[in-house]
Design an enzyme around this catalytic site. Structure first.
Site, PDB file in Angstrom:
ATOM      1  N   HIS A 310       0.856  -1.189   0.000  1.00  0.00           N
ATOM      2  CA  HIS A 310       0.000   0.000   0.000  1.00  0.00           C
ATOM      3  C   HIS A 310       0.884   1.229   0.000  1.00  0.00           C
ATOM      4  O   HIS A 310       1.943   1.230   0.627  1.00  0.00           O
ATOM      5  CB  HIS A 310      -0.898   0.005   1.244  1.00  0.00           C
ATOM      6  CG  HIS A 310      -2.062   0.919   1.114  1.00  0.00           C
ATOM      7  ND1 HIS A 310      -1.973   2.259   1.366  1.00  0.00           N
ATOM      8  CD2 HIS A 310      -3.328   0.682   0.719  1.00  0.00           C
ATOM      9  CE1 HIS A 310      -3.156   2.813   1.143  1.00  0.00           C
ATOM     10  NE2 HIS A 310      -3.993   1.887   0.736  1.00  0.00           N
ATOM     11  N   ASP A 367      -7.877  -5.512   0.002  1.00  0.00           N
ATOM     12  CA  ASP A 367      -8.363  -6.374  -1.080  1.00  0.00           C
ATOM     13  C   ASP A 367      -7.948  -7.834  -0.947  1.00  0.00           C
ATOM     14  O   ASP A 367      -8.400  -8.676  -1.711  1.00  0.00           O
ATOM     15  CB  ASP A 367      -7.858  -5.836  -2.437  1.00  0.00           C
ATOM     16  CG  ASP A 367      -8.506  -4.511  -2.786  1.00  0.00           C
ATOM     17  OD1 ASP A 367      -9.701  -4.364  -2.518  1.00  0.00           O
ATOM     18  OD2 ASP A 367      -7.807  -3.622  -3.304  1.00  0.00           O
TER      19      ASP A 367
HETATM   20  N1  CMC Z   1       4.139  -7.447  -4.954  1.00  0.00           N
HETATM   21  C1  CMC Z   1       5.475  -7.407  -5.192  1.00  0.00           C
HETATM   22  N2  CMC Z   1       6.233  -6.314  -5.015  1.00  0.00           N
HETATM   23  C2  CMC Z   1       5.619  -5.206  -4.586  1.00  0.00           C
HETATM   24  C3  CMC Z   1       4.255  -5.159  -4.322  1.00  0.00           C
HETATM   25  C4  CMC Z   1       3.492  -6.337  -4.516  1.00  0.00           C
HETATM   26  N3  CMC Z   1       2.190  -6.356  -4.284  1.00  0.00           N
HETATM   27  N4  CMC Z   1       3.895  -3.927  -3.917  1.00  0.00           N
HETATM   28  C5  CMC Z   1       5.023  -3.201  -3.928  1.00  0.00           C
HETATM   29  N5  CMC Z   1       6.083  -3.986  -4.327  1.00  0.00           N
HETATM   30  C6  CMC Z   1       7.498  -3.582  -4.389  1.00  0.00           C
HETATM   31  C7  CMC Z   1       7.792  -2.764  -5.639  1.00  0.00           C
HETATM   32  O1  CMC Z   1       8.207  -3.590  -6.701  1.00  0.00           O
HETATM   33  C8  CMC Z   1       8.905  -1.863  -5.137  1.00  0.00           C
HETATM   34  O2  CMC Z   1      10.084  -2.609  -5.070  1.00  0.00           O
HETATM   35  P1  CMC Z   1      11.517  -1.884  -5.328  1.00  0.00           P
HETATM   36  O3  CMC Z   1      11.663  -0.870  -4.229  1.00  0.00           O
HETATM   37  O4  CMC Z   1      12.514  -2.978  -5.275  1.00  0.00           O
HETATM   38  O5  CMC Z   1      11.420  -1.250  -6.686  1.00  0.00           O
HETATM   39  C9  CMC Z   1       8.495  -1.561  -3.697  1.00  0.00           C
HETATM   40  O6  CMC Z   1       7.735  -2.707  -3.284  1.00  0.00           O
HETATM   41  C10 CMC Z   1       7.641  -0.307  -3.533  1.00  0.00           C
HETATM   42  O7  CMC Z   1       6.538  -0.427  -4.423  1.00  0.00           O
HETATM   43  P2  CMC Z   1       5.886   0.773  -5.205  1.00  0.00           P
HETATM   44  O8  CMC Z   1       5.174   0.254  -6.404  1.00  0.00           O
HETATM   45  O9  CMC Z   1       6.926   1.835  -5.414  1.00  0.00           O
HETATM   46  O10 CMC Z   1       4.892   1.302  -4.106  1.00  0.00           O
HETATM   47  P3  CMC Z   1       3.642   2.200  -4.382  1.00  0.00           P
HETATM   48  O11 CMC Z   1       3.368   2.896  -3.122  1.00  0.00           O
HETATM   49  O12 CMC Z   1       3.867   3.046  -5.596  1.00  0.00           O
HETATM   50  O13 CMC Z   1       2.495   1.168  -4.770  1.00  0.00           O
HETATM   51  C11 CMC Z   1       0.670  -0.330  -4.600  1.00  0.00           C
HETATM   52  C12 CMC Z   1       1.479   0.784  -3.906  1.00  0.00           C
HETATM   53  C13 CMC Z   1      -0.589  -0.614  -3.804  1.00  0.00           C
HETATM   54  C14 CMC Z   1       0.270   0.159  -5.997  1.00  0.00           C
HETATM   55  C15 CMC Z   1       1.559  -1.591  -4.696  1.00  0.00           C
HETATM   56  O14 CMC Z   1       1.912  -2.046  -3.411  1.00  0.00           O
HETATM   57  C16 CMC Z   1       0.874  -2.711  -5.481  1.00  0.00           C
HETATM   58  O15 CMC Z   1       0.979  -2.734  -6.712  1.00  0.00           O
HETATM   59  N6  CMC Z   1       0.165  -3.668  -4.800  1.00  0.00           N
HETATM   60  C17 CMC Z   1      -0.573  -4.697  -5.490  1.00  0.00           C
HETATM   61  C18 CMC Z   1      -1.913  -4.147  -5.983  1.00  0.00           C
HETATM   62  C19 CMC Z   1      -2.905  -3.966  -4.847  1.00  0.00           C
HETATM   63  O16 CMC Z   1      -3.096  -4.838  -4.013  1.00  0.00           O
HETATM   64  N7  CMC Z   1      -3.577  -2.801  -4.850  1.00  0.00           N
HETATM   65  C20 CMC Z   1      -4.614  -2.488  -3.848  1.00  0.00           C
HETATM   66  C21 CMC Z   1      -4.205  -1.359  -2.949  1.00  0.00           C
HETATM   67  S1  CMC Z   1      -5.236  -1.248  -1.485  1.00  0.00           S
HETATM   68  C22 CMC Z   1      -6.820  -0.866  -2.075  1.00  0.00           C
HETATM   69  C23 CMC Z   1      -6.908   0.521  -2.596  1.00  0.00           C
HETATM   70  O17 CMC Z   1      -6.994   1.459  -1.800  1.00  0.00           O
HETATM   71  O18 CMC Z   1      -6.900   0.673  -3.814  1.00  0.00           O
END
Ligand code: CMC
Length: 433
Positions: A310, A367
């Site tokens: 998140h 989720d």
């Molecule tokens: N699986 C694998 N790696 C992950 C995941 C995941 N679910 N989430 C984050 N990472 C890694 C990402 O690859 C990155 O690694 P590195 O630092 O080595 O490059 C690091 O963790 C930080 O990730 P980010 O994408 O920069 O973080 P963000 O804050 O931009 O993204 C997120 C947040 C929710 C989009 C992401 O965690 C994600 O894609 N999760 C899976 C989709 C999901 O479950 N979404 C629902 C969110 S909660 C409901 C809502 O409010 O929408």
């Protein structure tokens, strides 16, 4: 109790191009601190650069507070755990929209007003029937919501008065339920079922979807709790989209439809559908948890552990904790044995011990388990994100209302730093290489 937000006595000092400037510090009622940069460009010529708005506070808001490090979520100062246990979806919707818990008479009037919007225009029914049966219900919902503007010109004026805002929230909450159920009925090739006002909000929704009036009270209660948990979540992607679109004074139907579109993405609300598909794939492929996690940790695979991670929570998402407990209890009450729940629990246990997830503070989000409950309640997978939209609607409405009522409200318009070509000259098409 609410503590007033205040400008702190101190300011941040910034030295730029041999010039010192003071930037005011803004402190929220829960102690969050911000540097107010609204005068930065005028005084220095610089703007801030923060791709993905990782460190940008786009607004002040008195609706929802969340502390991602401690895993705290409150609606209007009330802890989510208390609201989920003691309140209802409609009452928490009133709370976020009007800013206080309703009196008995206010609540009754609110519920009745929502129930009075138990139908949708004939033209919208026809429009639903024109969609292919394979259409995703989020596409149908988004199109229908924006189409409502054509039937409600009185609510499409630039500035809505109090009465019109009261109508807008009741109408949208009543009609989104009908449109969501009808989108599903159409996908099944079935006739629409008229809403039954004598049923509570969630039972009526299930009735319109399934035709079964004897909705178990455990089913209605579980759906109600899920909707409560989705009511608002401060400046997430869909809410920010609602604020962005609404800030141009687009009408309320177009504004809310934009929220639905942003929510649909798999990194946001679409994750609940993606989680179920992921769990099903793990089951079908017979892949072990370790093998699956190795795949999501590989940046070249393009896949992620859906339902994990998140932007704001770097701890357990408090909504996920509530949902996990509810999930066990709903499945037990309904006597449902879902192998996908076992897979989800196994995957979670392994991921929470894995160095990759530990180091990045990736925990289950709202989720991860919600889809398993929806499935147990008989809600089809492609309706999961629609359920999220139904739950989030009051939050979008509250955030829009707060924005348009804030003194000095402005159209949202970020800046950028241009990085493209600088000195090109036009060449006639025949002379281009
Ligand atoms: N699986 C694998 N790696 C992950 C995941 C995941 N679910 N989430 C984050 N990472 C890694 C990402 O690859 C990155 O690694 P590195 O630092 O080595 O490059 C690091 O963790 C930080 O990730 P980010 O994408 O920069 O973080 P963000 O804050 O931009 O993204 C997120 C947040 C929710 C989009 C992401 O965690 C994600 O894609 N999760 C899976 C989709 C999901 O479950 N979404 C629902 C969110 S909660 C409901 C809502 O409010 O929408």
């Amino acid at each position: 109790m609410s503590a007033a937000q205040k400008l702190g006595p101190s300011s941040a000092k910034l030295r730029l191009d041999d010039k010192d400037i003071d930037l005011p510090i803004f402190i929220g009622s829960e102690g969050e601190k911000a540097i107010d940069v609204t005068k930065l460009r005028a005084e220095t010529g610089y703007v801030t650069l923060d791709s993905g708005y990782m460190d940008t506070g786009a607004c002040t808001s008195a609706i929802t507070f969340l502390d991602g490090e401690l895993g705290i979520l409150k609606y209007r100062g009330y802890p989510i755990e208390e609201i989920a246990e003691k309140s209802s979806f409609l009452e928490s919707s009133y709370l976020v929209f009007y800013g206080k818990l309703p009196s008995e008479s206010e609540y009754k009037a609110f519920v009745q007003r929502i129930a009075s919007f138990d139908d949708i225009p004939e033209g919208i029914k026809q429009q639903i029937k024109c969609f292919p049966k394979t259409a995703h219900p989020m596409a149908v919902l988004s199109a229908n919501l924006v189409s409502l503007s054509a039937w409600n010109e009185d609510l499409c004026t630039q500035d809505l008065n109090k009465d019109q805002k009261d109508t807008a929230i009741a109408q949208l909450m009543g009609q989104i339920k009908v449109m969501a159920a009808y989108a599903y009925r159409h996908s099944q090739g079935k006739d629409f079922i008229k809403s039954d006002k004598s049923l509570d909000y969630c039972s009526d929704f299930v009735y319109m979807m399934t035709g079964d009036k004897n909705v178990k009270k455990e089913v209605a209660k579980a759906l109600d709790v899920l909707l409560i948990l989705h009511v608002d979540h401060e400046q997430n992607c869909s809410t920010s989209s609602v604020r962005m679109v609404g800030s141009s004074k687009a009408n309320i139907f177009a504004t809310i439809s934009a929220g639905v579109d942003a929510l649909w993405g798999p990194l946001h609300g679409g994750a609940n559908q993606a989680v179920l598909e992921m769990l099903q794939e793990i089951k079908d492929s017979g892949k072990g948890y370790e093998a699956f996690l190795a795949e999501v940790k590989d940046k070249n695979s393009g896949s992620r552990l859906m339902g994990f991670g998140h932007r704001v929570y770097k701890n357990f998402d408090p909504r996920a904790k509530i949902i996990k407990v509810a999930c066990d209890s709903v499945l037990q009450t309904l006597g449902v044995q879902d192998p996908l729940l076992d897979i989800a629990k196994g995957l979670e246990a392994v991921a929470l011990k894995d160095e990759y997830f530990v180091a990045r503070k990736l925990y289950p989000n709202v989720d991860f388990y919600s889809g398993i409950i929806y499935r147990a309640l008989g809600i089809p997978t492609n309706m999961f994100t629609v359920m999220f939209a139904m739950g989030r609607l009051p939050g979008w409405m509250a955030q829009w209302k707060e924005m348009v009522e804030q003194p000095g409200f402005k159209i949202c318009r970020p800046r950028q730093i241009y990085t493209g070509d600088t000195h090109n000259h036009y060449v006639a098409i025949k002379d281009r290489k």
